[in-house]
Scaffold this motif. Structure first.
Motif, short mmCIF file in Angstrom:
data_model
loop_
_atom_site.label_atom_id
_atom_site.label_comp_id
_atom_site.label_asym_id
_atom_site.label_seq_id
_atom_site.Cartn_x
_atom_site.Cartn_y
_atom_site.Cartn_z
N VAL A 299 -3.42 10.49 -15.99
CA VAL A 299 -3.98 11.02 -14.78
C VAL A 299 -2.74 12.05 -14.20
CG1 VAL A 299 -4.63 10.52 -12.38
CG2 VAL A 299 -5.33 9.02 -14.49
N THR A 300 -3.35 13.27 -13.63
CA THR A 300 -2.46 14.14 -13.17
C THR A 300 -2.53 14.00 -11.66
OG1 THR A 300 -4.33 15.94 -13.45
CG2 THR A 300 -2.42 15.50 -15.14
N HIS A 301 -3.72 14.01 -11.22
CA HIS A 301 -3.85 13.88 -9.64
C HIS A 301 -4.82 12.68 -9.22
CE1 HIS A 301 -2.98 17.93 -10.99
NE2 HIS A 301 -2.72 18.19 -9.33
N ILE A 302 -4.31 12.17 -8.04
CA ILE A 302 -5.02 11.02 -7.47
C ILE A 302 -5.50 11.18 -5.98
CG2 ILE A 302 -4.73 8.59 -6.88
CD1 ILE A 302 -2.59 8.30 -8.82
N ILE A 303 -6.62 10.86 -5.86
CA ILE A 303 -7.23 11.18 -4.62
C ILE A 303 -7.57 9.74 -3.97
CG2 ILE A 303 -8.87 12.14 -3.03
CD1 ILE A 303 -9.30 14.35 -5.28
N ARG A 304 -6.99 9.25 -3.03
CA ARG A 304 -7.33 7.85 -2.41
C ARG A 304 -7.25 7.82 -0.85
NH1 ARG A 304 -1.67 6.46 -4.57
NH2 ARG A 304 -2.97 5.36 -6.44
N GLY A 305 -7.65 6.64 -0.27
CA GLY A 305 -7.90 6.81 1.06
C GLY A 305 -6.36 6.75 1.69
N LYS A 306 -6.41 7.15 2.94
CA LYS A 306 -4.92 7.30 3.51
C LYS A 306 -4.46 5.67 3.86
CE LYS A 306 -6.58 8.04 8.15
NZ LYS A 306 -6.63 9.04 9.43
N ASP A 307 -5.19 4.96 3.83
CA ASP A 307 -4.76 3.43 4.14
C ASP A 307 -4.07 2.97 2.76
OD1 ASP A 307 -7.55 3.90 2.87
OD2 ASP A 307 -7.64 1.56 2.86
N LEU A 308 -4.12 3.66 1.72
CA LEU A 308 -3.32 3.16 0.48
C LEU A 308 -2.06 3.99 0.44
CD1 LEU A 308 -6.32 2.90 -1.82
CD2 LEU A 308 -5.07 0.92 -0.41
N ILE A 309 -1.75 4.61 1.53
CA ILE A 309 -0.43 5.53 1.35
C ILE A 309 0.91 4.78 0.57
CG2 ILE A 309 1.38 6.74 2.83
CD1 ILE A 309 -0.77 8.05 4.23
N LYS A 310 0.89 3.50 1.13
CA LYS A 310 1.95 2.69 0.53
C LYS A 310 1.88 2.33 -0.88
CE LYS A 310 3.04 0.42 4.95
NZ LYS A 310 3.04 -0.71 5.77
N THR A 311 0.44 2.58 -1.41
CA THR A 311 0.45 2.16 -2.81
C THR A 311 1.39 3.05 -3.81
OG1 THR A 311 -1.93 1.62 -2.55
CG2 THR A 311 -1.42 2.26 -4.87
N ALA A 312 1.32 4.46 -3.61
CA ALA A 312 2.49 5.15 -4.50
C ALA A 312 3.69 4.70 -4.18
CB ALA A 312 2.28 6.58 -3.89
N GLN A 313 4.14 4.42 -3.31
CA GLN A 313 5.56 4.11 -2.88
C GLN A 313 5.80 2.72 -3.46
OE1 GLN A 313 4.98 4.57 1.68
NE2 GLN A 313 7.06 4.66 1.44
N LYS A 328 0.50 13.76 -8.92
CA LYS A 328 0.21 14.19 -7.48
C LYS A 328 -0.82 13.54 -6.61
CE LYS A 328 2.72 17.97 -7.91
NZ LYS A 328 3.89 18.44 -7.08
N VAL A 329 -0.70 13.07 -5.64
CA VAL A 329 -1.47 12.32 -4.89
C VAL A 329 -1.96 12.90 -3.55
CG1 VAL A 329 -1.60 10.21 -3.42
CG2 VAL A 329 -0.29 10.13 -5.30
N TYR A 330 -3.36 12.88 -3.34
CA TYR A 330 -3.81 13.33 -1.93
C TYR A 330 -4.53 12.36 -1.33
CZ TYR A 330 -3.27 17.86 -4.07
OH TYR A 330 -2.63 19.18 -4.46
N HIS A 331 -4.56 12.30 -0.02
CA HIS A 331 -5.23 11.28 0.85
C HIS A 331 -6.14 11.70 1.57
CE1 HIS A 331 -1.07 9.62 -0.01
NE2 HIS A 331 -2.00 8.38 -0.53
N TRP A 332 -7.50 10.85 1.84
CA TRP A 332 -8.39 11.41 2.79
C TRP A 332 -8.66 10.22 3.66
CZ3 TRP A 332 -12.58 12.49 -1.53
CH2 TRP A 332 -13.00 11.54 -2.02
N GLY A 333 -9.07 10.57 4.81
CA GLY A 333 -9.28 9.89 5.90
C GLY A 333 -10.64 9.01 5.77
N ARG A 334 -10.89 8.01 6.47
CA ARG A 334 -12.10 7.13 6.22
C ARG A 334 -13.47 7.82 6.60
NH1 ARG A 334 -11.44 1.78 6.16
NH2 ARG A 334 -9.49 0.88 6.25
N VAL A 335 -14.47 7.47 6.08
CA VAL A 335 -15.83 8.11 6.50
C VAL A 335 -16.56 6.81 7.34
CG1 VAL A 335 -17.93 8.94 5.85
CG2 VAL A 335 -15.68 9.81 4.54
N ARG A 336 -16.91 7.38 8.61
CA ARG A 336 -17.90 6.14 9.13
C ARG A 336 -19.30 6.68 9.17
NH1 ARG A 336 -18.98 6.10 14.95
NH2 ARG A 336 -19.83 4.08 15.45
#
Length: 570
Positions: A299-313, A328-336
């Motif tokens: 996997v070269t790129h991961i897109i995950r929720g910003k609530d998982l920012i600590k996962t990469a660390q 490479k990691v990208y984060h996106w916000g929640r969708v209500r």
């Protein structure tokens, strides 16, 4: 234009659609593309259908590879057009592909826990990751993170649901990986980390370890030798210990963020796994399993929720210990999701078990299965998800946005019919026997008309809402039938006054109606059920979306006895 030339055109457009979306296209999509590029064929639309159906049947027998090969043979420029349009999709910013090595493909993944079917939120991940993979001619992986046999217990049916519904949305995965099938591989790397002195077996009670961790102090088992840790690990696998015993990854015990201090990689779970049974007692935590698979699958790129920012660390500790490069990691916000309230998989599952919902495709639920059953087009879902983009800003998403996108797609394709809910009988005096000729589609004469026989002095049906807004003397235009004047309200009675549309200039209202001998229809919607009568032609629309005039779009779900339709949107 010769028939053989038309057939070649149909084949080109149908193959392009199949190549783009990974499935046999609907006849309406091919017809629309053909008539859009060759409007001179519109007068011959009826004669086109047998040709289109023949071509679609042939494509239905082809594999994706055969579709691509045939399209490359007869119209290679259409393959290029697909890729050009994909690259131009709005909403998706370019990825940083500086980490992609020569000969390596951009690879993205969606990693659901299959404890239920895909929701609208999961659809976002499927669509966006798929679109990025196609944009860079890369690989899209569907990986099932199903290593929690207790709290988020997988459902056997859900594995298939995810793959099938991703395909339905036009986002077929290039590869499917099931984590629970690969447990020995995770054990192998756990043992490598133990041998390197980067993992240890911890016997602390959970509260005891938390107190030590919060204080930045090591637990008494942290400095156990690799040899003793390996022995304890083997005893974990053999079932010698109680469930409090875990394998931890060594990090920085005095790290400023306590959440990153010596995190759990494996724990003991004695509950049976729906897929693996009782084969394993020791299960990887998501942070460990996901870290392993992202590396194994390149996997070269991961897109995950910003609530998982600590996962990469957390995971970067493991990558550093093993000499791996982190994606490479990208984060996106929640969708209500506005209009649905809070729905988790567990809440939906309980509602189904308690009989509150009819199933996972109940129209009140925000699942892909429900949207499909309601007649939402996969293209509409894809367009909306792409247009959301990838941003860390939290988003409020209204279903009206999806409905508007879907309306653009279906409005020109679906046939019109009359449906009267909460019907009231209107007796009409002095009316001649007639056959109403209502167009199947007001903007496409080639489809013809639906003919509704109305006997002399007929009783017809109108909605209670319309009836409640009438008074004696009102002029009413019964759409596509004739004009009447209201004589009385109880019972509702009117008199025939001709068929001259100039009555509209005198203030007549236009309302829809249904023949008294029409078919009973039950429309199931997110807001409840509507019961009424429709013209008999809807029996020919099984599994199709239709527009009930002045009511809304609906998909005809079944025609046995009372016709059941699922409400799509206004």
């Amino acid at each position: 234009m010769e028939t053989k030339d038309i057939e070649v055109l149909v084949q080109k457009f149908a193959l392009q659609n199949a190549y783009k979306y990974g499935k046999v296209p609907q006849a309406g999509s091919v017809t629309g593309k053909l008539l859009g590029t060759h409007p001179e064929l519109k007068p011959h639309a009826k004669e086109l259908m047998p040709i289109i159906q023949k071509v679609l049947a042939e494509i239905g027998e082809m594999s994706p590879e055969q579709v691509q090969s045939k399209l490359k043979e007869i119209a290679p420029e259409l393959i290029e057009e697909v890729h050009t349009k994909k690259e131009a999709r709005k909403g998706l910013p370019d990825l940083d592909i500086s980490n992609v090595k020569p000969g390596q493909k951009v690879t993205l993944r969606i990693a659901p826990n299959p404890n239920g079917p895909p929701s609208l939120g999961n659809a976002r991940g499927i669509v966006v990751n798929y679109e990025y993979a196609r944009k860079y001619d890369g690989i899209f992986i569907m990986r099932f993170d199903d290593t929690d046999p207790s709290i988020k217990k997988p459902m056997l049916e859900a594995y298939q649901w995810y793959v099938e519904q991703a395909k339905w949305m036009g986002c077929p995965p290039d590869k499917v990986v099931v984590a629970s099938d690969r447990i020995p591989l995770y054990y192998e790397y756990a043992e490598k980390l133990i041998a390197l002195g980067h993992a240890y077996v911890c016997f602390c009670e959970q509260e005891t370890f938390k107190e030590l961790k919060d204080a930045g102090r090591p637990c008494p088992h942290r400095d156990t030798s690799p040899e003793e840790n390996m022995n304890n690990w083997k005893r974990m696998l053999a079932g010698d210990f109680e469930e409090k015993v875990v394998l931890r990854i060594k990090t920085q015990i005095d790290h400023k963020d306590p959440a990153l201090r010596d995190w759990v990689a494996f724990r003991i779970v004695r509950e049976e796994h729906p897929r693996a049974g009782n084969k394993y007692l020791v299960w990887p935590m998501l942070d460990f399993e996901s870290a392993m698979e992202d590396h194994f699958q390149n996997v070269t790129h991961i897109i995950r929720g910003k609530d998982l920012i600590k996962t990469a660390q957390k995971q970067k500790y493991v990558y550093d210990y093993l000499g791996w490069e982190y994606p490479k990691v990208y984060h996106w916000g929640r969708v209500r999701l506005l209009g649905f309230g809070k729905f988790s998989t567990s809440v939906m599952k309980k509602g189904i078990q308690d009989g509150e919902y009819s199933g996972w495709d109940d129209p009140r639920l925000p699942t892909v299965a429900a949207l499909k059953r309601r007649g939402i087009e996969p293209e509409a879902i894809r367009n909306v998800m792409v247009n959301m983009g990838v941003t860390e800003t939290d988003i409020e998403f209204s279903m009206d946005t999806l409905y508007a996108e879907n309306r653009k797609i279906v409005d020109s394709k679906v046939n019109r019919y009359f449906f009267v809910h909460n019907p009231v009988v209107m007796k009409i005096d002095g009316a001649p026997e007639t056959v109403a000729g209502a167009p199947l589609h007001p903007m496409d004469e080639s489809r013809g008309v639906r003919k509704i026989h109305v006997p002399e002095n007929a009783d017809i049906l109108v909605t209670m809402i319309d009836a409640d807004n009438m008074k004696p003397g009102d002029l009413i235009r019964l759409k596509d039938l004739y004009n009447v004047r209201i004589k009385s309200l109880d019972p509702l009675c009117a008199e025939y006054i001709g068929n001259d549309i100039s009555v509209l200039k005198k203030g007549a209202r236009i309302i829809h109606w249904a023949p008294k001998d029409g078919v009973s229809v039950r429309v199931i919607s997110p807001d409840g059920e509507f019961h009424g009568v429709a013209e008999a032609g809807v029996k020919d629309e099984l599994h199709n979306v239709v527009q009930f005039e002045r009511f809304g779009f609906a998909r005809i779900d079944s025609i046995n006895g009372v016709i059941v339709a699922y409400y799509t949107h206004p």
